[in-house]
Write a protein that holds these residues in place. Sequence first.
Motif, PDB file in Angstrom:
ATOM      1  N   ARG C 564       0.666  -1.179   0.217  1.00 54.52           N
ATOM      2  CA  ARG C 564      -0.050   0.003   0.069  1.00 54.52           C
ATOM      3  C   ARG C 564       0.789   1.040   0.092  1.00 54.52           C
ATOM      4  NH1 ARG C 564      -3.769  -0.493   4.446  1.00 54.52           N
ATOM      5  NH2 ARG C 564      -2.446  -1.940   5.363  1.00 54.52           N
ATOM      6  N   ALA C 565       1.979   0.953   0.668  1.00 54.65           N
ATOM      7  CA  ALA C 565       2.728   2.445   0.368  1.00 54.65           C
ATOM      8  C   ALA C 565       3.238   2.608  -0.699  1.00 54.65           C
ATOM      9  CB  ALA C 565       4.143   2.016   1.396  1.00 54.65           C
ATOM     10  N   ILE C 566       3.837   1.466  -1.422  1.00 49.23           N
ATOM     11  CA  ILE C 566       4.361   1.381  -3.195  1.00 49.23           C
ATOM     12  C   ILE C 566       2.914   2.264  -3.773  1.00 49.23           C
ATOM     13  CG2 ILE C 566       4.562   0.251  -5.117  1.00 49.23           C
ATOM     14  CD1 ILE C 566       5.971  -1.719  -3.412  1.00 49.23           C
ATOM     15  N   LYS C 567       1.751   1.881  -3.420  1.00 47.32           N
ATOM     16  CA  LYS C 567       0.660   2.611  -4.045  1.00 47.32           C
ATOM     17  C   LYS C 567       0.434   4.113  -3.845  1.00 47.32           C
ATOM     18  CE  LYS C 567      -4.315   2.276  -4.989  1.00 47.32           C
ATOM     19  NZ  LYS C 567      -5.611   2.125  -4.207  1.00 47.32           N
ATOM     20  N   ALA C 568       0.570   4.132  -2.765  1.00 48.41           N
ATOM     21  CA  ALA C 568       0.493   5.718  -2.035  1.00 48.41           C
ATOM     22  C   ALA C 568       1.673   6.527  -2.865  1.00 48.41           C
ATOM     23  CB  ALA C 568       0.527   5.790  -0.766  1.00 48.41           C
ATOM     24  N   GLU C 570       5.256   5.759  -4.616  1.00 45.49           N
ATOM     25  CA  GLU C 570       6.373   4.672  -5.043  1.00 45.49           C
ATOM     26  C   GLU C 570       7.785   5.214  -4.524  1.00 45.49           C
ATOM     27  OE1 GLU C 570       5.668   3.026  -8.813  1.00 45.49           O
ATOM     28  OE2 GLU C 570       7.770   2.643  -9.128  1.00 45.49           O
ATOM     29  N   ASP C 571       8.180   6.460  -4.881  1.00 55.94           N
ATOM     30  CA  ASP C 571       9.465   7.137  -4.402  1.00 55.94           C
ATOM     31  C   ASP C 571       9.653   7.107  -2.862  1.00 55.94           C
ATOM     32  OD1 ASP C 571      10.180   7.344  -7.169  1.00 55.94           O
ATOM     33  OD2 ASP C 571       8.845   9.299  -7.112  1.00 55.94           O
ATOM     34  N   VAL C 572       8.708   7.562  -2.249  1.00 54.60           N
ATOM     35  CA  VAL C 572       8.934   7.546  -0.835  1.00 54.60           C
ATOM     36  C   VAL C 572       8.916   6.232  -0.273  1.00 54.60           C
ATOM     37  CG1 VAL C 572       7.896   8.445   1.331  1.00 54.60           C
ATOM     38  CG2 VAL C 572       7.875   9.825  -0.586  1.00 54.60           C
ATOM     39  N   ALA C 573       8.275   5.233  -0.913  1.00 54.31           N
ATOM     40  CA  ALA C 573       8.191   3.842  -0.266  1.00 54.31           C
ATOM     41  C   ALA C 573       9.543   3.403  -0.272  1.00 54.31           C
ATOM     42  CB  ALA C 573       7.070   3.013  -1.045  1.00 54.31           C
ATOM     43  N   GLN C 574      10.145   3.534  -1.373  1.00 50.53           N
ATOM     44  CA  GLN C 574      11.564   2.969  -1.574  1.00 50.53           C
ATOM     45  C   GLN C 574      12.486   3.842  -0.571  1.00 50.53           C
ATOM     46  OE1 GLN C 574      13.205   3.554  -5.555  1.00 50.53           O
ATOM     47  NE2 GLN C 574      14.338   1.388  -5.327  1.00 50.53           N
ATOM     48  N   ALA C 575      12.335   5.016  -0.344  1.00 50.95           N
ATOM     49  CA  ALA C 575      13.088   5.596   0.466  1.00 50.95           C
ATOM     50  C   ALA C 575      12.738   5.250   2.023  1.00 50.95           C
ATOM     51  CB  ALA C 575      12.798   7.288   0.180  1.00 50.95           C
ATOM     52  N   MET C 576      11.684   4.750   2.380  1.00 49.90           N
ATOM     53  CA  MET C 576      11.705   4.102   3.629  1.00 49.90           C
ATOM     54  C   MET C 576      12.237   2.752   3.518  1.00 49.90           C
ATOM     55  SD  MET C 576      10.488   6.576   4.995  1.00 49.90           S
ATOM     56  CE  MET C 576      10.915   5.993   6.362  1.00 49.90           C
ATOM     57  N   GLY C 577      13.047   2.246   2.692  1.00 43.24           N
ATOM     58  CA  GLY C 577      13.414   1.031   2.963  1.00 43.24           C
ATOM     59  C   GLY C 577      12.874  -0.335   2.153  1.00 43.24           C
TER      60      GLY C 577
ATOM     61  N   GLN D  67      31.461   4.481   4.766  1.00 48.59           N
ATOM     62  CA  GLN D  67      31.090   3.423   3.831  1.00 48.59           C
ATOM     63  C   GLN D  67      30.603   4.324   2.467  1.00 48.59           C
ATOM     64  OE1 GLN D  67      31.530  -0.086   3.643  1.00 48.59           O
ATOM     65  NE2 GLN D  67      32.626   0.543   5.621  1.00 48.59           N
ATOM     66  N   PRO D  68      30.859   4.107   1.271  1.00 53.86           N
ATOM     67  CA  PRO D  68      30.365   4.990   0.064  1.00 53.86           C
ATOM     68  C   PRO D  68      28.819   4.579   0.079  1.00 53.86           C
ATOM     69  CG  PRO D  68      31.709   3.170  -0.658  1.00 53.86           C
ATOM     70  CD  PRO D  68      31.934   3.237   0.813  1.00 53.86           C
ATOM     71  N   ILE D  69      28.153   5.451  -0.022  1.00 54.61           N
ATOM     72  CA  ILE D  69      26.648   5.583  -0.182  1.00 54.61           C
ATOM     73  C   ILE D  69      26.145   6.153  -1.470  1.00 54.61           C
ATOM     74  CG2 ILE D  69      26.107   4.953   2.094  1.00 54.61           C
ATOM     75  CD1 ILE D  69      25.002   7.961   2.092  1.00 54.61           C
ATOM     76  N   HIS D  70      27.258   6.872  -2.319  1.00 52.74           N
ATOM     77  CA  HIS D  70      26.633   7.642  -3.511  1.00 52.74           C
ATOM     78  C   HIS D  70      26.274   6.462  -4.518  1.00 52.74           C
ATOM     79  CE1 HIS D  70      31.347   7.276  -3.465  1.00 52.74           C
ATOM     80  NE2 HIS D  70      30.820   7.080  -4.869  1.00 52.74           N
ATOM     81  N   GLY D  71      25.267   6.972  -5.189  1.00 54.36           N
ATOM     82  CA  GLY D  71      24.773   6.076  -6.402  1.00 54.36           C
ATOM     83  C   GLY D  71      23.962   4.700  -6.010  1.00 54.36           C
ATOM     84  N   LEU D  72      23.790   4.566  -4.597  1.00 54.09           N
ATOM     85  CA  LEU D  72      23.030   3.439  -4.180  1.00 54.09           C
ATOM     86  C   LEU D  72      21.601   3.820  -4.246  1.00 54.09           C
ATOM     87  CD1 LEU D  72      24.879   2.429  -1.020  1.00 54.09           C
ATOM     88  CD2 LEU D  72      24.828   1.212  -3.251  1.00 54.09           C
ATOM     89  N   ARG D  73      20.643   2.702  -4.274  1.00 55.82           N
ATOM     90  CA  ARG D  73      19.258   3.133  -4.456  1.00 55.82           C
ATOM     91  C   ARG D  73      18.722   3.709  -2.979  1.00 55.82           C
ATOM     92  NH1 ARG D  73      17.555  -2.208  -6.605  1.00 55.82           N
ATOM     93  NH2 ARG D  73      16.589  -2.437  -4.533  1.00 55.82           N
ATOM     94  N   THR D  74      17.739   4.402  -2.923  1.00 58.98           N
ATOM     95  CA  THR D  74      17.418   4.885  -1.696  1.00 58.98           C
ATOM     96  C   THR D  74      17.181   3.979  -0.455  1.00 58.98           C
ATOM     97  OG1 THR D  74      15.063   4.803  -2.524  1.00 58.98           O
ATOM     98  CG2 THR D  74      16.357   6.958  -2.784  1.00 58.98           C
ATOM     99  N   LEU D 102       4.538   2.123  10.814  1.00 56.36           N
ATOM    100  CA  LEU D 102       5.180   0.659  10.445  1.00 56.36           C
ATOM    101  C   LEU D 102       5.645   0.500   9.307  1.00 56.36           C
ATOM    102  CD1 LEU D 102       1.729  -1.490  11.867  1.00 56.36           C
ATOM    103  CD2 LEU D 102       4.108  -1.356  12.870  1.00 56.36           C
ATOM    104  N   VAL D 103       5.509   1.259   8.243  1.00 54.22           N
ATOM    105  CA  VAL D 103       5.904   1.305   6.970  1.00 54.22           C
ATOM    106  C   VAL D 103       7.351   1.707   7.172  1.00 54.22           C
ATOM    107  CG1 VAL D 103       6.162   2.198   4.821  1.00 54.22           C
ATOM    108  CG2 VAL D 103       3.996   1.420   5.571  1.00 54.22           C
ATOM    109  N   GLY D 104       7.641   2.795   8.055  1.00 56.26           N
ATOM    110  CA  GLY D 104       8.869   3.164   8.351  1.00 56.26           C
ATOM    111  C   GLY D 104       9.886   2.271   8.973  1.00 56.26           C
ATOM    112  N   MET D 105       9.115   1.003   9.758  1.00 61.53           N
ATOM    113  CA  MET D 105       9.903   0.082  10.311  1.00 61.53           C
ATOM    114  C   MET D 105      10.176  -1.137   9.448  1.00 61.53           C
ATOM    115  SD  MET D 105       8.394  -0.564  13.919  1.00 61.53           S
ATOM    116  CE  MET D 105       7.807   0.675  14.600  1.00 61.53           C
ATOM    117  N   HIS D 106       9.883  -0.845   8.119  1.00 58.40           N
ATOM    118  CA  HIS D 106       9.584  -1.948   7.366  1.00 58.40           C
ATOM    119  C   HIS D 106      11.179  -2.669   7.265  1.00 58.40           C
ATOM    120  CE1 HIS D 106       8.564  -4.372   3.660  1.00 58.40           C
ATOM    121  NE2 HIS D 106       9.451  -4.048   3.215  1.00 58.40           N
TER     122      HIS D 106
END
Lengths: 423, 386, 703, 272
Positions: C564-568, C570-577, D67-74, D102-106
């Motif tokens: 659901r995060a991806i749906k909301a 995508e970029d922020v979802a990825q940035a949230m790991g 550690q280098p992090i440039h160019g890595l995915r977010t 919780l998403v932040g905790m993913h």
Amino acid sequence: MRFISKLSLMALMLSLAALLALPVAAQDDEVVVLPGDNIVLGFAASLSGDTAPFGIDIQRGVELAQEDRPTVTVDGVEFTVALDVQDSMCSAEGGQAVANRFASDPDIVAVIGHMCSSACNAAAPIYDSAGYSMISPSCTAPGLTARDYTSFNRVVPPDGIQGVLAAEYIFDVLGITRIATLHDGSDYGDGLVAVVIPAFEELGGEIVASDAINVGDTDFRALLESFAVLEPEMVYFVGFPAEAALLIQQFPDAGLDDVVFMGADGLVGTEYIEQAGSASEGTLGSAPMPVESDELDAFVERYIETFNESPPGPYHPNGYDAYNLYLNAIEAVGFINDDGDLVISRADLSEYLRSFTGYPGLTGMLSADGTGETSAASIGFYQVIDGRFELVDVLSVGGEEEDEEEDADDADEDMDEEDDSGY
Amino acid sequence: MSKGSRAVRFRGGGLGLFIQSPLHIVGTAFLLFLVYVAVSNIAAGDYTLRQFLQNLIFGLAQGSIYSLIALGYTLVYGILFMINFAHGEVFTAGAYSGFFTMYTFAQSGFLQENTLIAILLTFLSGTIASVMVAVALERVAYRPLRNAPRLVPLITAIGASITLQQLYLRLFGASARRFPDINLYILPDVFTDLECRVVDGVEQCLGMDIIGGIYPVEIFGIALRLRPISFIVFFGALFIMWALWMFIQKTKTGRAMRAVAEDKSTSALMGINVDRVIVTTFILGGALAGAGAVLFVIIPGNGQVNPLMGFFPGIKAFTAAVIGGIGNVPGAMFGGLFLGVAESVGPSLLGISNQLRDVISFGLLVLVLIFRPTGFFGEVLSEKKV
Amino acid sequence: MIHRTTIPYSLYACIPIVILTLTGIFATFGGRDVIRGELNLSTLTLAAMVGITAYLVGVQARERGLALTVLNAALSGLIIALVLSALVLFEAQNDLRFVFQNIGRSAGGNLSGSVLTAGRPINAETGDYRGLLEMAAFCVTWAGFISTTLFLPRRLREVIFVAAMLTLTISLSQGQVNNIITLPDALALTLVLVLGYVAAVWAEANTGLSATAKAGIGAGLGLAVAVGIWLIAGAGGLERGGVLYGQGTQPVILSMVEDSRIVGFFIAMILAGALGAVLSRSSGQAHDAFWYLLAGLLALGIINSQRRADNVWIAVIGVFSVLALALYFVPLLGKRAQTAFERTPPKFQRNAQWFATGTAMAILFLAPQFMGLYVSNVFNQIALYAVMGIGLNVMIGYTGLLDLGYVASFAIGAYTLGVLTTPSLVTCGGSLPETAADVATQCTGIMTFWEAWPICVLFSGLTGTLLGIPVLRLRGDYLAIVTLGFGEITNRVILSNDFRDLLGGAQGIAGIPSPVIDLGMFNSAWTTTLSRSNDMYYLFLFSVIITMFVVYQLANSRTGRAWRAIKADEDVAQAMGINLMNNKLLAFGVSSAFAGLGGAVFGASVQGIFPRSFTLLVSINVLSLIIIGGMGSIPGVILGAFILIGLPELLRELDAYRLLTFGALLVVVMIVKPEGLLPPKPPELSEAGEAARRSSNMTKEAA
Amino acid sequence: MGDVLLDVQTIVKRFGGLTAVNHVDLQIERGMIASLIGPNGAGKTTFFNCVTGFYKPDSGAILFEGQPIHGLRTDYILRSGVARTYQNIRLFADMTVIENVLVGMHSRLRSSPIGAIFRLPATRREEQAALAKAMDLLDFVGLTDKGDLLASNLAYGFQRRLEIARALASEPRLLLLDEPTAGMNPNETEAMTTFIRKLRDELDLTIFLIEHDMKLVMGLSDQVSVMDYGVKISEGTPSHVQNDPKVIKAYLGTSEVDEESGGVIEDAELES
């Protein structure tokens, strides 16, 4: 602990359900029609979507038959016949849905349909287990009568006969040795071509190309161009008028002007000529005999008059025949019981459809062969001359020994093989 | 910031364009494989230049129709960001209207006497019918949903498409109607070797039949059979597209359309009547589809009008619009032609059966999008919308 | 006097009316009876058109009082009548049948003779236009009458309207529903339940009995009724013409007293009585559902009993009354029951819920025995689409990936089953058995349904994932058209000659064996072939339950949140790991796997697989039911499946106008409820979180 | 102190012809509150985007904990311990407050889809723990009773806090805040200042923020860097920066005009 008591409560409910669900009373194997009620025949065909024209065409055939013969008289009592028209589409799931619907309605005596082989395939086992009968006006797939369904009958010849005779006609009569085959991707087209190809090769002809189109395509020029390179003497196409008309009109684009175009029963009719215009001149076609008769001419005339258009499909006479066949059957097997009700036993009806002989239908002289096939075995060959299909030749199974000894033997062998595999 | 941060773009050209990720390597390999198959087919002598040229011409004519329909998709998408699934049915409306008009002319003899006027009137009637259907669609099915979630108008579009198809089926009957044959002769003084007949002992030459005729032509020693109409359709479509382009670029309405495409709310603040612009877009799209429909059925060998005729060309045209980069006018033109040619040339070039022709179209779509995720011309718009 | 909207509204309304007239709707529907011999669909259609217009006009003019409202509405009816008359007269002079092929056929103008001329052909020569006048009179009166309903209380109006619609629907689909239940069966059930209910309510007010004792009273009443029926049946009440026979077919439930299932019958009646008592204090939804169900059954019973009777109006009024009463009183009773329920101790509440769940499951389990083949089949279709809808929802509703080629996975599942369970040229080494008898002896499929099923699911999931790889980077509509392309490619491939040996080409794969439940090792009688649709029902039910379970569990987990995060965003979802690729591919895979699951069950239920079943329409249907139901909501999808798959079956009675109505309804529903009928409810996690925190604190403190 | 957490080495980011970040060097030590200021369009957000992986710098290096992090995915960068918030709040609007956390905790959770389907004990325990921690975080940022609200229904200030809670949920060691007080009134800003300090002190975080509010920046920061036209023009303690003539020139020379049209310029620059 509490959880277990809850579970046992649910188990109790379910076992009670199971107890209640023990087989309910068996299916009625008789139809009882009270005086004043209608005899209801189911009708199933594709009435929506891209195959709707064929379904509507069959429906009209049946409706005209109903107009001609609106009642059945058994033991002096007259009953009106009504149709329950259902759209079974041209698909297995559509066939299944409608078959289940009819099979769960005890008032339905029997079914005219379905239209496409896939629908027939799905419907037949359902009617079988419910004891119903069906007469398909247009399911030509050979396998249908090979599966031992007691319900399935058809008033249209299976692909086997027509294909083999067509190959014979092309090779022996026309003397053509190089053909390109084409079908429209329907089970009908594919099935017929699959019969023609080995039969023609067996006779010594060469299939220079074999391809298919998709229904709804409109641009065949590139395909024809690739045929033209291979220089066939004939393009043999199995499909329906809309595509055929476009094909023949696009022949000049690919320089195929001098190549013979031949179709099958899906094509033979006014629709094709109307669609293709002058380009249709010279087109050959095959169809079960006798397609051209005075009755049929009158019928088509009435059809056009009534519905204000020429038939969009080829199977309207088959629908007409199926309807009349049922009425004959009901007259033959129905009886009036003590209450004055009409009783029709489904088993007797089915039995009748598997054993009747010599019914003169619009599509020819029909006789049951015991497996569900009823149609005439002669195939007529037609050519468009001056804007109408003229009969130019007739071939029938095993009817050629006198003319051409050697070929006939070959052909006979083919036929035997075909008999085994086909129907 | 949110906008900019999304950009994932290609820089540079040449090989760098291809070798970006493993996926591209697979795509490139597949592309090379296709080329290999094509080349080996040609080398084996199964495929001739004549065939290629002939198919190319068929493809361009078919492709120009796709282009015209695709433009309708692209225009609407550019402004509303919705797939107007019912656009194929707008096309059908034009074809039917054109058919009835032309049929009437053919019956009354007007066609034979004033062929050119009859054709122009047919175009007019086809265009008007399509425009009416398109505008009605907008009014009934899309306008109430201007602010709904994106997928909702897609569903109404699908619903409208089904409704229209069924309506045509019930109104005009299930069977196909044959468009009348048209012959239009030009320049009898020049083409004195074509279409001559003897009337009352005097030879009369009618000239070249630019609509119904087909003529063998030899170009560089390759014998081709050409229909003048193919070229007329191709250049006619190009002309219509050019006119559209000029309309969008030069007129006030066109500028308003571009402004609305950029940002609806700002445009509204700037005094642009957004509703009117959207209706104009539908009118334009409808007109193109109507013109396309008449161009289509006028080609000898295509002249069949039926209730479902618009659906599949509609899908193809949408594919074309995406290949070109949806929302982009030159993209739609290019995509349509590209798809038309690929479908025509592809099967025999690659030696696969005609039945798999659509596999080529959609396979190409996937390939194109692997390399350019927003289509050939789709960069500018994609960044903003997707 | 005349409201300014009246004339324009009426003229707008004339556009669709005229178009529909030109399609020949009145001629086609003229032959279809809604109420036998009394009311045909044609009249009903005209009445509906006029009625809707009059209603809309009336709403505008409402503030000006009854008289002016009726006047305006009647004017709108007059305008429609005038336009239609003009059309009829014009058509009588000019044959339009070349253009409008289905317009109708009858002497003296093709439109004449239908409801537009009140069934009385007009005759220009004798100047007989009475038919048109009658039609106009009908339109005007009807329009005026409809507008008067605007002045009824809102709730009453709604009840009447809904009950009328339901009555018409039931009458219209009589052919399909009249075998579900007989009137005596329905009456017996109702009687027992009502007795139990009333007794419990009475006990509540007048005695201090415990809940269990009240259930006991209900059970006792149930027993009493059962004994009564048993006595009547013994006295010949079940013979044809007997008291319990009714005018339809022989009752199903009641006839159990005559055979070995009498024990089951008694238990059922006792439980029904107890259920009635429990329902008097139950949570609102279960309460309402039960009574609506019962009202529906009763209505079906009434219709069924009148199949051969002379006065169908009795049946129609009966059905209408039952439904209207239920619609009016059940909500009120439900509220009362809800408050009573909330007062009961938690233990009772839990028990009641288990009881309700058990009953609902028993009903689901029993249903096909009563529904018959056809209705079971409809339910199977609904279940199939529910499975696919829930599956596709993973992609569209949760992850926000628009997939228009879902049919590809469906086809892959079905064809995998076909290839694995039936002989093909490839799997049989180049030759096929020729008849049904040969299949058993020469060459059978590689495996049975049960072995093949999981493989179908896995294979679909796998191919779905693989197809996902090249399109991962695409967004929105680009993804839509590419997946649409995948669907079409699959369709062409299964249709093409090139793969004929394996997939059967245009012929498809016929003769797929039905699944066999073989419990022969316990008892030789326990072997069932699931071939008929009311047997296959259980397989479909099982599939739906599995799908709901898996998707529900996934959606409420780490993975579901990631989707659901991806749906909301995508970029922020990825940035949230969140690893976009893994999670998107998982969505592709899960989604496709359920299509495969559905495909396999579909293949087995149709006993054949044909290319025509795998068209774009399948993808569109699945997509539509998700959107209509509400994206991202499992109950929504199930409701959507009922509407989108069940409704067209109900619309079968509309014959050739089935799809037309369907398309139009799709548009209307979306315009009225753009967010779907049952949008998802966000999960309430706070309480669980609090609980978790408390317990973790406790463990910390303890430690 | 003295332990360099983030080490940005002469990174360059170009958009077409425009160089948004031009050879910028920047070091942040563990435990610091560092600020990045500059006129609108100076390239601050672009710089943030480079650090968090939204953009790949055209040249240069970024080291995080060596550690280098440039160019890595977010997502990799987040996992290595860098979390951020956004200038224009970007919450998952259709999810509840607690779900956002919780998403932040993913990235810190391990449970697999299989575990989720069968609700394996390990998964259940992890979910419980995650929920408990999420509630704690909500308490920490002051959203105690709002867990079941939809994120989109929160008031603006709470949305900011939720965004920070979401970032905190990923257990970062470096937190990047992009204009945390944008659109807030003085009282709210004051509260936010206290909150940021509390973040550093209680959670042992290093904080790097972009801010326009000079009062906040000067009161809070241990180190301030100033960018203008993509170039770092000054760096040091707040007082040092305040007196740097280049900074004064950059602000005074452009300020009034750019405050008005600044946002547009920045957007345009990023899009071009």
